[in-house]
Write a protein that holds these residues in place. Structure first.
Motif, PDB file in Angstrom:
ATOM      1  N   PRO A 111       0.818  -1.228   0.000  1.00 46.19           N
ATOM      2  CA  PRO A 111       0.000   0.000   0.000  1.00 46.19           C
ATOM      3  C   PRO A 111       0.845   1.269   0.000  1.00 46.19           C
ATOM      4  O   PRO A 111       0.503   2.244  -0.676  1.00 46.19           O
ATOM      5  N   SER A 112       1.951   1.254   0.730  1.00 47.74           N
ATOM      6  CA  SER A 112       2.813   2.439   0.799  1.00 47.74           C
ATOM      7  C   SER A 112       3.402   2.775  -0.567  1.00 47.74           C
ATOM      8  O   SER A 112       3.622   3.955  -0.890  1.00 47.74           O
ATOM      9  N   ARG A 114       1.915   2.258  -3.507  1.00 47.89           N
ATOM     10  CA  ARG A 114       0.862   2.893  -4.301  1.00 47.89           C
ATOM     11  C   ARG A 114       0.725   4.367  -3.920  1.00 47.89           C
ATOM     12  O   ARG A 114       0.564   5.230  -4.787  1.00 47.89           O
ATOM     13  N   LYS A 115       0.796   4.648  -2.636  1.00 44.44           N
ATOM     14  CA  LYS A 115       0.684   6.038  -2.191  1.00 44.44           C
ATOM     15  C   LYS A 115       1.875   6.854  -2.688  1.00 44.44           C
ATOM     16  O   LYS A 115       1.723   8.014  -3.086  1.00 44.44           O
ATOM     17  N   ARG A 116       3.048   6.271  -2.658  1.00 38.91           N
ATOM     18  CA  ARG A 116       4.252   6.986  -3.090  1.00 38.91           C
ATOM     19  C   ARG A 116       4.159   7.423  -4.543  1.00 38.91           C
ATOM     20  O   ARG A 116       4.636   8.499  -4.913  1.00 38.91           O
ATOM     21  N   GLY A 118       1.319   7.915  -6.143  1.00 39.29           N
ATOM     22  CA  GLY A 118       0.066   8.618  -6.374  1.00 39.29           C
ATOM     23  C   GLY A 118      -1.014   7.778  -7.005  1.00 39.29           C
ATOM     24  O   GLY A 118      -1.865   8.297  -7.741  1.00 39.29           O
ATOM     25  N   GLN A 120      -4.377   5.324  -6.948  1.00 44.32           N
ATOM     26  CA  GLN A 120      -5.579   5.076  -6.171  1.00 44.32           C
ATOM     27  C   GLN A 120      -5.864   3.571  -6.099  1.00 44.32           C
ATOM     28  O   GLN A 120      -5.295   2.778  -6.842  1.00 44.32           O
ATOM     29  N   SER A 123      -3.817  -2.154  -2.991  1.00 43.24           N
ATOM     30  CA  SER A 123      -2.587  -2.777  -3.466  1.00 43.24           C
ATOM     31  C   SER A 123      -2.793  -4.273  -3.673  1.00 43.24           C
ATOM     32  O   SER A 123      -3.808  -4.850  -3.258  1.00 43.24           O
TER      33      SER A 123
END
Length: 239
Positions: A111-112, A114-116, A118, A120, A123
Motif C-alpha cells: 500500500p505504501s 501505491r501512495k508513493r 500517487g 488510487q 494494493s
C-alpha cells in the motif's frame, strides 16, 4: 524496510545469466545495493560484483528519494552501448540511453508503494493477489530478451565487426530494438481525442511520440485511414 521479490525473479535471473552478463545499477547508496545483491544473488553467481551505486540521497528506508536522478551507462559499460539492454521501470531516469532501454511495468505490491506513486485503489497485498510467476512481466520480458539475443548473434554471424566499418549497425541492439518496436503497431493509424491539450504541439506529446516509436501513424483528424481513436471521453466529435 520491507522488500517483496517479484514473482518469477529467480527463474528470470537464471535464464538471463545463461545469455547475458548481468549488472545492477541503482541510484541508491552502496549499502542499499549490497542489501539487494544479498537478497537476489547471495552466492554471487549472477552479478559477480558488477554493481554500480550512484549513492544519491535516500529516503528513510534507504531507497532512492523522490527526486528524479538521471542514470547513464558508465564505469565499465562505456563503449558497450551496441550490446547493452537496460531493464528499468522508468524511462525518465535514462535520458541519455533511451535507445538501450526496455521499460517494464512497475511492480507495486505494498500500500505504501501505491501512495508513493500517487495511485488510487487497493494494493496487491490488500487484495491478496500477485503476478503469475510464469506469465508475469519478468517471464514476458525474458522471452523478448531471448529473441533479441538471437537476433544480435545471427546478424553478427552475417556481418562480423571486421567485415566493414558499418557492420556494427547491422547487429547494434539499439537498431534491433527499434525495428522490433515498430512492428507492434505497424498498420495502425491513431487519432487522439481530448488526450493532448489544444494549446500543445501534438507531435511533441509523449503519447504521440510513443505511438510512432511502436510503428503507428498518428493523425490530427479522423479519416478513411483511421483504425483506432484514443479518447478520454465518449461522445466527442471524433468518437
Amino acid at each position: 524496510m520491507w522488500t517483496k521479490l517479484r514473482p518469477g525473479v529467480r527463474e528470470f535471473l537464471r535464464r538471463a545469466a545463461e545469455r547475458f552478463e548481468l549488472w545492477i545499477y541503482t541510484a541508491g547508496s552502496k549499502a542499499y545495493a549490497d542489501a539487494m545483491v544479498e537478497l537476489l544473488d547471495p552466492t554471487g553467481q549472477y552479478f559477480g560484483g558488477r554493481v554500480i551505486a550512484q549513492g544519491v540521497p535516500t529516503a528513510p528506508d534507504e531507497t532512492p528519494g523522490d527526486a528524479v536522478v538521471f542514470k547513464r551507462l558508465m564505469q565499465g559499460l562505456e563503449g558497450r552501448e551496441p550490446v547493452v539492454v537496460i531493464v528499468d521501470d522508468s524511462s525518465t531516469v535514462w535520458p541519455h540511453d533511451r535507445r538501450n532501454l526496455f521499460v517494464v511495468e512497475r511492480y507495486i505490491y505494498f500500500p505504501s508503494s501505491r501512495k508513493r506513486f500517487g495511485m488510487q485503489g487497493k494494493s496487491l497485498l490488500e487484495i491478496d493477489r500477485d503476478e503469475c510467476p510464469s506469465r508475469g512481466m519478468l517471464m514476458t520480458a525474458m522471452r523478448i530478451f531471448e529473441h533479441l539475443h538471437e537476433q544480435v548473434f545471427s546478424r553478427l554471424h552475417v556481418a562480423p565487426p571486421s567485415s566493414s566499418p558499418d557492420a556494427a549497425a547491422v547487429w547494434d541492439i539499439r537498431n534491433i530494438m527499434a525495428a522490433e518496436k515498430r512492428q507492434v503497431l505497424a498498420g495502425v493509424c491513431l487519432v487522439f481525442s481530448r488526450v493532448i491539450p489544444l494549446e500543445a504541439n501534438p507531435r511533441q506529446h509523449p503519447l504521440w511520440q510513443l505511438a510512432e516509436q511502436f510503428g503507428a501513424v498518428c493523425e490530427m483528424q479522423c479519416s478513411d485511414n483511421t483504425t483506432h481513436v484514443v479518447a478520454t471521453h465518449g461522445g466527442t466529435e471524433k468518437v
